[in-house]
Design a protein around this motif. Structure first.
Motif, PDB file in Angstrom:
ATOM      1  N   MET A  57     132.983  36.822  67.646  1.00  0.00           N
ATOM      2  CA  MET A  57     134.000  36.091  66.906  1.00  0.00           C
ATOM      3  C   MET A  57     133.963  36.539  65.446  1.00  0.00           C
ATOM      4  SD  MET A  57     134.405  32.023  66.225  1.00  0.00           S
ATOM      5  CE  MET A  57     135.135  31.577  67.756  1.00  0.00           C
ATOM      6  N   ASP A  58     135.111  36.867  64.896  1.00  0.00           N
ATOM      7  CA  ASP A  58     135.196  37.300  63.509  1.00  0.00           C
ATOM      8  C   ASP A  58     134.918  36.142  62.573  1.00  0.00           C
ATOM      9  OD1 ASP A  58     137.825  39.797  63.537  1.00  0.00           O
ATOM     10  OD2 ASP A  58     136.134  39.500  64.867  1.00  0.00           O
ATOM     11  N   GLN A  59     134.426  36.494  61.423  1.00  0.00           N
ATOM     12  CA  GLN A  59     134.126  35.510  60.393  1.00  0.00           C
ATOM     13  C   GLN A  59     135.259  35.477  59.363  1.00  0.00           C
ATOM     14  OE1 GLN A  59     131.381  33.594  60.424  1.00  0.00           O
ATOM     15  NE2 GLN A  59     130.795  34.530  62.363  1.00  0.00           N
ATOM     16  N   LEU A  60     135.135  34.532  58.444  1.00  0.00           N
ATOM     17  CA  LEU A  60     136.032  34.517  57.302  1.00  0.00           C
ATOM     18  C   LEU A  60     135.733  35.753  56.458  1.00  0.00           C
ATOM     19  CD1 LEU A  60     135.816  30.780  56.229  1.00  0.00           C
ATOM     20  CD2 LEU A  60     137.700  31.903  57.386  1.00  0.00           C
ATOM     21  N   VAL A  61     136.762  36.421  55.995  1.00  0.00           N
ATOM     22  CA  VAL A  61     136.594  37.601  55.153  1.00  0.00           C
ATOM     23  C   VAL A  61     137.229  37.298  53.800  1.00  0.00           C
ATOM     24  CG1 VAL A  61     137.188  40.037  54.861  1.00  0.00           C
ATOM     25  CG2 VAL A  61     136.622  39.154  57.128  1.00  0.00           C
ATOM     26  N   PRO A  62     136.468  37.442  52.703  1.00  0.00           N
ATOM     27  CA  PRO A  62     137.045  37.168  51.381  1.00  0.00           C
ATOM     28  C   PRO A  62     137.652  38.417  50.743  1.00  0.00           C
ATOM     29  CG  PRO A  62     134.692  37.458  51.155  1.00  0.00           C
ATOM     30  CD  PRO A  62     135.019  37.610  52.631  1.00  0.00           C
ATOM     31  N   TYR A  63     138.710  38.204  50.001  1.00  0.00           N
ATOM     32  CA  TYR A  63     139.297  39.221  49.138  1.00  0.00           C
ATOM     33  C   TYR A  63     139.428  38.592  47.767  1.00  0.00           C
ATOM     34  CZ  TYR A  63     140.447  41.755  53.365  1.00  0.00           C
ATOM     35  OH  TYR A  63     140.364  42.427  54.558  1.00  0.00           O
ATOM     36  N   GLN A  64     139.218  39.373  46.739  1.00  0.00           N
ATOM     37  CA  GLN A  64     139.338  38.822  45.401  1.00  0.00           C
ATOM     38  C   GLN A  64     140.812  38.727  45.022  1.00  0.00           C
ATOM     39  OE1 GLN A  64     136.477  40.542  42.638  1.00  0.00           O
ATOM     40  NE2 GLN A  64     135.227  38.908  43.485  1.00  0.00           N
ATOM     41  N   ALA A  65     141.167  37.612  44.404  1.00  0.00           N
ATOM     42  CA  ALA A  65     142.533  37.344  43.973  1.00  0.00           C
ATOM     43  C   ALA A  65     142.474  36.734  42.581  1.00  0.00           C
ATOM     44  CB  ALA A  65     143.218  36.382  44.944  1.00  0.00           C
ATOM     45  N   ILE A  66     143.593  36.749  41.889  1.00  0.00           N
ATOM     46  CA  ILE A  66     143.645  36.158  40.550  1.00  0.00           C
ATOM     47  C   ILE A  66     144.216  34.752  40.671  1.00  0.00           C
ATOM     48  CG2 ILE A  66     144.586  36.369  38.225  1.00  0.00           C
ATOM     49  CD1 ILE A  66     144.458  39.375  38.571  1.00  0.00           C
ATOM     50  N   PHE A  67     143.523  33.828  40.043  1.00  0.00           N
ATOM     51  CA  PHE A  67     143.816  32.402  40.116  1.00  0.00           C
ATOM     52  C   PHE A  67     144.365  31.934  38.772  1.00  0.00           C
ATOM     53  CE2 PHE A  67     141.728  28.093  39.574  1.00  0.00           C
ATOM     54  CZ  PHE A  67     142.606  27.410  40.373  1.00  0.00           C
ATOM     55  N   PHE A  68     145.558  31.332  38.794  1.00  0.00           N
ATOM     56  CA  PHE A  68     146.170  30.749  37.608  1.00  0.00           C
ATOM     57  C   PHE A  68     146.128  29.225  37.772  1.00  0.00           C
ATOM     58  CE2 PHE A  68     147.879  34.977  37.777  1.00  0.00           C
ATOM     59  CZ  PHE A  68     147.994  35.368  36.457  1.00  0.00           C
ATOM     60  N   PRO A  69     145.120  28.564  37.175  1.00  0.00           N
ATOM     61  CA  PRO A  69     145.003  27.113  37.347  1.00  0.00           C
ATOM     62  C   PRO A  69     146.081  26.376  36.560  1.00  0.00           C
ATOM     63  CG  PRO A  69     143.312  27.906  35.854  1.00  0.00           C
ATOM     64  CD  PRO A  69     144.050  29.120  36.351  1.00  0.00           C
ATOM     65  N   CYS A  70     146.532  25.270  37.103  1.00  0.00           N
ATOM     66  CA  CYS A  70     147.619  24.531  36.451  1.00  0.00           C
ATOM     67  C   CYS A  70     147.142  23.718  35.258  1.00  0.00           C
ATOM     68  CB  CYS A  70     148.346  23.643  37.452  1.00  0.00           C
ATOM     69  SG  CYS A  70     147.388  22.273  38.085  1.00  0.00           S
ATOM     70  N   ASP A  71     145.823  23.519  35.108  1.00  0.00           N
ATOM     71  CA  ASP A  71     145.322  22.652  34.047  1.00  0.00           C
ATOM     72  C   ASP A  71     145.123  23.343  32.708  1.00  0.00           C
ATOM     73  OD1 ASP A  71     143.054  24.167  34.516  1.00  0.00           O
ATOM     74  OD2 ASP A  71     141.860  22.497  35.293  1.00  0.00           O
ATOM     75  N   GLY A  72     145.513  24.605  32.590  1.00  0.00           N
ATOM     76  CA  GLY A  72     145.437  25.289  31.311  1.00  0.00           C
ATOM     77  C   GLY A  72     144.211  26.169  31.129  1.00  0.00           C
ATOM     78  N   ARG A  73     143.284  26.113  32.066  1.00  0.00           N
ATOM     79  CA  ARG A  73     142.143  27.034  31.976  1.00  0.00           C
ATOM     80  C   ARG A  73     142.653  28.461  32.081  1.00  0.00           C
ATOM     81  NH1 ARG A  73     138.877  25.820  36.827  1.00  0.00           N
ATOM     82  NH2 ARG A  73     140.767  24.790  37.517  1.00  0.00           N
ATOM     83  N   PRO A  74     141.917  29.415  31.533  1.00  0.00           N
ATOM     84  CA  PRO A  74     142.383  30.804  31.633  1.00  0.00           C
ATOM     85  C   PRO A  74     142.335  31.309  33.072  1.00  0.00           C
ATOM     86  CG  PRO A  74     140.273  30.688  30.457  1.00  0.00           C
ATOM     87  CD  PRO A  74     140.697  29.286  30.755  1.00  0.00           C
ATOM     88  N   PRO A  75     143.183  32.269  33.404  1.00  0.00           N
ATOM     89  CA  PRO A  75     143.142  32.869  34.741  1.00  0.00           C
ATOM     90  C   PRO A  75     141.773  33.488  35.011  1.00  0.00           C
ATOM     91  CG  PRO A  75     145.132  33.513  33.577  1.00  0.00           C
ATOM     92  CD  PRO A  75     144.255  32.827  32.582  1.00  0.00           C
ATOM     93  N   SER A  76     141.404  33.524  36.283  1.00  0.00           N
ATOM     94  CA  SER A  76     140.108  34.090  36.669  1.00  0.00           C
ATOM     95  C   SER A  76     140.232  34.698  38.062  1.00  0.00           C
ATOM     96  CB  SER A  76     139.027  33.012  36.661  1.00  0.00           C
ATOM     97  OG  SER A  76     139.332  31.997  37.594  1.00  0.00           O
ATOM     98  N   VAL A  77     139.189  35.397  38.447  1.00  0.00           N
ATOM     99  CA  VAL A  77     139.142  36.005  39.777  1.00  0.00           C
ATOM    100  C   VAL A  77     138.406  35.051  40.711  1.00  0.00           C
ATOM    101  CG1 VAL A  77     138.275  37.961  41.124  1.00  0.00           C
ATOM    102  CG2 VAL A  77     139.230  38.341  38.848  1.00  0.00           C
ATOM    103  N   VAL A  78     138.980  34.806  41.893  1.00  0.00           N
ATOM    104  CA  VAL A  78     138.364  33.939  42.899  1.00  0.00           C
ATOM    105  C   VAL A  78     138.376  34.657  44.249  1.00  0.00           C
ATOM    106  CG1 VAL A  78     139.037  31.773  41.757  1.00  0.00           C
ATOM    107  CG2 VAL A  78     140.565  32.797  43.457  1.00  0.00           C
TER     108      VAL A  78
END
Length: 155
Positions: free
Chosen positions: A1-22
């Protein structure tokens, strides 16, 4: 059974924090010996999003960014923008302050981006979910240009 596989994406939070990689987790849509499409799970990074129930549509949508205004050729590695569409309490998502700040004087509340936004990257124009790849902050200038010139979130 395959597992969850992560890919890095850029996250723009709505609360005003700076964008980051998640990490944007993906899971297989079917199991077997042949790798098939993978289902991304941007909802893990979306505050106030409704829970997906079996048999119903996802509480988020996506669209593809394959070029910027004025480009004569498409990106060789396009972007995929995930955004929430159904909130847990039925109320509108808050305006995304990170994107509002990037838009500056071009900000228009009528077309404001709402909620947390996740932007991933992929290789194959025809198969975005089977060809995902890692995005990085090196992609940020391109995405910033996209956000500044496209004032409207798609619904």
């Amino acid at each position: 059974m395959d597992q969850l596989v992560p890919y890095q994406a850029i996250f723009f939070p709505c609360d005003g924090r700076p964008p980051s990689v998640v990490d944007l987790m993906t899971s297989p849509t079917h199991y077997g010996s042949n790798p098939g499409p993978r289902m991304p799970h941007p909802e893990a990074h979306m505050d106030f999003i409704a829970e997906a129930s079996s048999g119903s549509s996802k509480p988020w949508k996506y669209f593809i960014v394959d070029a910027l205004d004025g480009m004569s050729r498409k990106f060789s590695n396009p972007y995929i923008v995930y955004y929430a569409t159904v909130s847990r309490d039925g109320m509108p998502f808050p305006i995304n302050k990170s994107i509002r700040d990037l838009q500056g004087a071009d900000f228009n509340e009528k077309y404001a981006w709402r909620g947390n936004i996740i932007i991933g990257k992929f290789r194959d124009h025809d198969h975005p979910f089977t060809s995902m790849m890692d995005a990085s902050m090196a992609d940020f200038p391109i995405l910033k240009n996209f956000i500044r010139t496209r004032a409207r979130q798609q619904y």
